[in-house]
Every structure is written in structure tokens, then in C-alpha cells.
Design a protein around this motif. Structure first.
Motif, mmCIF file in Angstrom:
data_model
loop_
_atom_site.group_PDB
_atom_site.id
_atom_site.type_symbol
_atom_site.label_atom_id
_atom_site.label_comp_id
_atom_site.label_asym_id
_atom_site.label_seq_id
_atom_site.Cartn_x
_atom_site.Cartn_y
_atom_site.Cartn_z
ATOM 1 N N LYS A 275 32.139 50.325 -17.846
ATOM 2 C CA LYS A 275 31.381 49.274 -17.161
ATOM 3 C C LYS A 275 29.910 49.279 -17.546
ATOM 4 N N ALA A 276 29.373 50.476 -17.799
ATOM 5 C CA ALA A 276 27.955 50.569 -18.157
ATOM 6 C C ALA A 276 27.696 51.880 -18.878
ATOM 7 N N LYS B 23 23.194 49.508 -21.104
ATOM 8 C CA LYS B 23 24.121 48.511 -21.641
ATOM 9 C C LYS B 23 25.208 48.311 -20.588
ATOM 10 N N PHE B 24 25.282 47.102 -20.055
ATOM 11 C CA PHE B 24 26.273 46.777 -19.035
ATOM 12 C C PHE B 24 27.358 45.915 -19.659
ATOM 13 N N TYR B 25 28.601 46.291 -19.422
ATOM 14 C CA TYR B 25 29.740 45.536 -19.945
ATOM 15 C C TYR B 25 30.402 44.698 -18.853
ATOM 16 N N GLN B 26 29.826 44.733 -17.690
ATOM 17 C CA GLN B 26 30.251 43.890 -16.575
ATOM 18 C C GLN B 26 28.985 43.223 -16.065
ATOM 19 N N TYR B 27 29.082 41.947 -15.713
ATOM 20 C CA TYR B 27 27.879 41.223 -15.318
ATOM 21 C C TYR B 27 27.349 41.732 -13.979
ATOM 22 N N PHE B 28 26.077 42.032 -13.960
ATOM 23 C CA PHE B 28 25.315 42.319 -12.749
ATOM 24 C C PHE B 28 23.973 41.621 -12.914
ATOM 25 N N PRO B 29 23.444 40.986 -11.857
ATOM 26 C CA PRO B 29 22.086 40.435 -11.962
ATOM 27 C C PRO B 29 21.097 41.557 -12.285
ATOM 28 N N GLU B 30 19.968 41.184 -12.877
ATOM 29 C CA GLU B 30 19.017 42.191 -13.342
ATOM 30 C C GLU B 30 18.525 43.107 -12.223
ATOM 31 N N GLN C 257 21.165 45.599 -11.596
ATOM 32 C CA GLN C 257 21.199 46.570 -12.693
ATOM 33 C C GLN C 257 20.148 47.660 -12.477
#
Length: 188
Positions: A3-4, A18-25, A28
Motif C-alpha cells: 500500500k505504501a 510512495k503510496f500505491y493506494q490513493y490517500f489525500p495529501e 498521507q
């Protein structure tokens, strides 16, 4: 699935995320802070596996990390990933960085972000492990470096043009131009 991937120093400053799943900044940044607090307070002689923090997914996710010198290498994964496999992947990542930068240090991660991301993208893409053979990864990185060097001549052309213009001393040449006397031309 991964995931990250996070790399931060002993003070919690992120050096790679590096995030492989969407999260707002903002989420993150909270994940990086929470992960740092979970990992940094642990002794070096305890297990390198943790249950995920509440922001990264709680008990369904695992945090797998290694602490090298001043850097923490952290992989946030779901329950389908093997802990030992991810520890091995972290080792391959660090050894590859070490070969590319000759004794990698925190400054290498700061000043060569693009190369670090290239190395990481040879290992992991979209949260899935692509390659674990270090010699294969190093071959691809060397090919990328050769390609960048061959393109350097093309990309350096604008800089050479600007340099040539500066060498021409244009302000002095403009002053040296002899213009006809305008009031006399206007009268005729």
C-alpha cells in the motif's frame, strides 16, 4: 499488496514516500507521522512487524520495517503479503541503493530523488513486486543512466545557446549600431 513505501530519518523527516493506494495529501502526511511514531519507539532488538496504524488500515494491514543507520525503510502491506518476503525486498532495495550510490546515505536520497524512484519502480509497480534480482535491477538502472547520458547532448543544447548569446555581449553590440539621424529622415 503493498500500500505504501516510506523512508524517513530518525527525526521523522520523510525522505521517500510512495503510496500505491490513493490517500489525500494531508492523510498521507498523517500516515507518515503515525508510522514514524509506531516504528521509532520500538527497540532495535524486537520484531520488525507491526499491526497497521489506524490511518493505514488497522489490523487488516501490516507495517514491516528495517532500521539502517539513520533511516527507517517501511513497507505498509495488506495481510496477503509475506512478512519475510517483504523484509527480503527491503534488503534488496537497500543493497541496490548501496551499489548505485556506493555506501548510500540520507543525502543520496535527498539529492537523487529521481534515481531512487527509478530504482524503486524497478522493484515495485502499482503495489506489486516486479523484480527481486539485484543484478537485473542494476542492469536496468545502468541502461537508464546510459540513455540519460546519450540524451544529455540534446537537452544541453538550450543551455549552450544561452551561453553563446551571453558570450556575444549583446548590450555592447546594440550600443555600437549606427542608426541614421531620425529628425533629418523625418524632415525629408
Amino acid at each position: 499488496m503493498i500500500k505504501a513505501i516510506l523512508v524517513f530519518n530518525n527525526h521523522g523527516k520523510p525522505r521517500l514516500s510512495k503510496f500505491y493506494q490513493y490517500f489525500p495529501e494531508d492523510v498521507q502526511q498523517q500516515i507518515v507521522r503515525e508510522t514514524f511514531h509506531l516504528v521509532s519507539k520500538r527497540d532495535d532488538n524486537v520484531c520488525n512487524f507491526l499491526e497497521g496504524g489506524r490511518l493505514i488500515g488497522g489490523s487488516d494491514y501490516k507495517i514491516i520495517y528495517r532500521h539502517y543507520a539513520t533511516l527507517f525503510f517501511v513497507f505498509c502491506v495488506d495481510s496477503s503479503e509475506s512478512e519475510l518476503g517483504i523484509l527480503d525486498l527491503i534488503q534488496v532495495f537497500v543493497e541496490t541503493l548501496d551499489k548505485c550510490f556506493e555506501n548510500v546515505c540520507e543525502l543520496d536520497l535527498i539529492f537523487h530523488v529521481d534515481k531512487v524512484h527509478n530504482i524503486l519502480s524497478e522493484l515495485v509497480m502499482g503495489g506489486m513486486v516486479l523484480e527481486t534480482n539485484m543484478s537485473e535491477i542494476l542492469t536496468r538502472i545502468e541502461e537508464q543512466s546510459k540513455l540519460e547520458k546519450s540524451e544529455a547532448g540534446i537537452t544541453a543544447a538550450p543551455a549552450r545557446a544561452v551561453s553563446a548569446m551571453k558570450d556575444m555581449n549583446l548590450p555592447q553590440k546594440i550600443k555600437d549600431i549606427k542608426l541614421p539621424d531620425l529628425p533629418n529622415i523625418l524632415k525629408n
